[in-house]
Design an enzyme around this catalytic site. Structure first.
Site, PDB file in Angstrom:
ATOM      1  N   ASP A 173      -4.692   2.284   7.663  1.00 42.21           N
ATOM      2  CA  ASP A 173      -4.429   0.859   7.446  1.00 42.21           C
ATOM      3  C   ASP A 173      -5.642   0.170   6.837  1.00 42.21           C
ATOM      4  O   ASP A 173      -5.527  -0.611   5.884  1.00 42.21           O
ATOM      5  CB  ASP A 173      -4.068   0.179   8.771  1.00 42.21           C
ATOM      6  CG  ASP A 173      -2.663   0.512   9.228  1.00 42.21           C
ATOM      7  OD1 ASP A 173      -1.736   0.384   8.422  1.00 42.21           O
ATOM      8  OD2 ASP A 173      -2.501   0.899  10.396  1.00 42.21           O
ATOM      9  N   TYR A 174      -6.797   0.438   7.412  1.00 41.61           N
ATOM     10  CA  TYR A 174      -8.005  -0.227   6.929  1.00 41.61           C
ATOM     11  C   TYR A 174      -8.385   0.251   5.535  1.00 41.61           C
ATOM     12  O   TYR A 174      -8.834  -0.542   4.693  1.00 41.61           O
ATOM     13  CB  TYR A 174      -9.148  -0.010   7.918  1.00 41.61           C
ATOM     14  CG  TYR A 174      -9.083  -0.965   9.089  1.00 41.61           C
ATOM     15  CD1 TYR A 174      -9.702  -2.204   9.027  1.00 41.61           C
ATOM     16  CD2 TYR A 174      -8.364  -0.647  10.241  1.00 41.61           C
ATOM     17  CE1 TYR A 174      -9.629  -3.102  10.088  1.00 41.61           C
ATOM     18  CE2 TYR A 174      -8.285  -1.528  11.305  1.00 41.61           C
ATOM     19  CZ  TYR A 174      -8.922  -2.756  11.217  1.00 41.61           C
ATOM     20  OH  TYR A 174      -8.835  -3.645  12.263  1.00 41.61           O
TER      21      TYR A 174
END
Length: 401
Positions: A173-174
């Site tokens: 996600d990051y």
């Protein structure tokens, strides 16, 4: 807006953030850190699910505090017909619109970026999803864990005698958020020449696939797969996390012959350098367990402080495995101002990671932590869009805002 001071290299940008949780919102977070005005939209009565994720302090969601920092929070039911006019006003004034719904969701609500480009040709749309906007898997749901598995990254993470492993943190996600912010700025640079926006299509798996580039080209050219070696690295020997005599841990990476020679000096075992099994990186790769065992034995004979002192004196690339309290108390972290402390109305003094990277002329800044749902409704809908108090009250009653 009064708390949207002119600072940072992106202070002239207006960003509308749709979606929830991590990947899409991290795009907005990175842009907001450097001054972009970010308006985050949540659904009335069903705010961002990240507010429910631990950890909490009492009822206060702590992860939310940092992910939603520097953002103006409003509530708006995008799927309601009554919200369309307001949503289009917010979209029309934006340079960047960020969304991370499942592909097709915006289109179903009547906000197809391709259609809206006719009226708003300059908007850059950052669309983050599990598998991307195209392809046979486009409508599959996606999470960071699944992306690590699908991309191939998990196949060589972990130990040979166990199954594949994934990160204990939503790495995908990051990373997708970072690539999404980068893509948005590339698209804005292109817009400065063409006057036209475009769609930045970011999947969760492709950024991971991009960073394992050596694994891709290796298999393509040799048919070889990367093995699971735990904390060791196939191409860099010795490279591991070693336990010290006082139960600390130190990471070492000997990525060059010079660093390996320096390690032997620190160990006071120069004779290992003349052993043909360890004379070159190629030889050490073949005999990794032997040389790794020698380093492990030496490390276990010393305290963490003693080992680090010898390694630093010999200019070995090494680092103690810090617990988070070690990080927050570290002199270098303090000197780099890598942690920001601000006053939060709910929590008082609050420490958050500072904006990255460091810019010499237009540095980033954390101005405030994540706010309550709809905290900026009056500011955005009233002051910015000019919706009067009577209409705002009616829209609240209808659960539109």
């Amino acid at each position: 807006m009064s708390d949207n001071s002119d600072f940072g290299g992106l202070s002239d940008l207006k960003v509308l953030e749709l979606g929830s949780m991590l990947a899409g919102p991290f795009v907005g977070s990175l842009l907001a850190d450097f001054g972009a005005e970010v308006i985050k939209v949540e659904k009335p009565g069903a705010p961002d699910a990240l507010r429910e994720w631990p950890p909490h302090k009492g009822e206060v969601p702590l992860w939310w505090k940092t992910m939603a920092r520097n953002k103006h929070t409003v509530t708006l039911n995008l799927s309601a017909p009554e919200a369309r006019e307001i949503a289009l006003e917010l979209i029309g004034r934006s340079d960047i619109v960020v969304e991370n719904f499942r592909p097709g969701t915006l289109e179903r609500w009547g906000f197809d970026p391709a259609e809206l480009a006719k009226d708003f040709p300059g908007i850059v749309w950052v669309r983050v999803s599990g598998y991307g906007q195209t392809g046979p898997y486009r409508k599959r749901g996606g999470y960071a864990t699944i992306a690590e598995a699908y991309s191939g990254l998990a196949s060589f993470a972990g130990y040979a005698d166990r199954g594949p492993m994934v990160s204990p943190f939503p790495l995908g996600d990051y990373l997708a958020g970072a690539f999404g912010a980068y893509g948005a700025l590339v698209a804005l640079h292109a817009r400065s020449r063409t006057g036209k926006g475009q769609i930045v299509d970011v999947s969760l798996f492709e950024p991971l696939l991009r960073i394992i580039e050596s694994v891709v080209v290796r298999y393509d050219q040799t048919g070889q797969k990367k093995p699971r070696l735990g904390n060791q690295m196939e191409e860099d020997v010795p490279r591991n996390v070693y336990r010290t005599g006082d139960d600390g841990h130190i990471a070492i990476s000997c990525g060059s012959q010079r660093i390996f020679d320096n390690l032997l000096k620190a160990m006071e075992q120069p004779e290992l350098g003349s052993d043909p099994r360890f004379a070159t990186m190629t030889a050490r790769v073949k005999n990794r367990q032997i040389i790794d065992g020698a380093v492990a034995s030496w490390m276990a004979s010393l305290t963490t402080e003693e080992a680090m002192a010898r390694l630093e004196a010999a200019q070995v690339v090494a680092g103690q495995v810090n617990q988070i309290d070690d990080v927050l108390a570290d002199l270098h972290v303090a000197a780099r101002e890598a942690i920001t402390t601000l006053s939060d109305p709910e929590l008082g003094d609050l420490k958050l990671p500072s904006p990255v990277p460091h810019l010499s002329a237009t540095p980033g800044q954390v101005r405030w932590a994540g706010r309550a749902p709809g905290a900026d409704n009056d500011r955005i809908f009233g002051e910015l869009l000019g919706i009067d108090a009577t209409r705002r009250a009616a829209l609240r009653t209808q659960s539109v805002i």
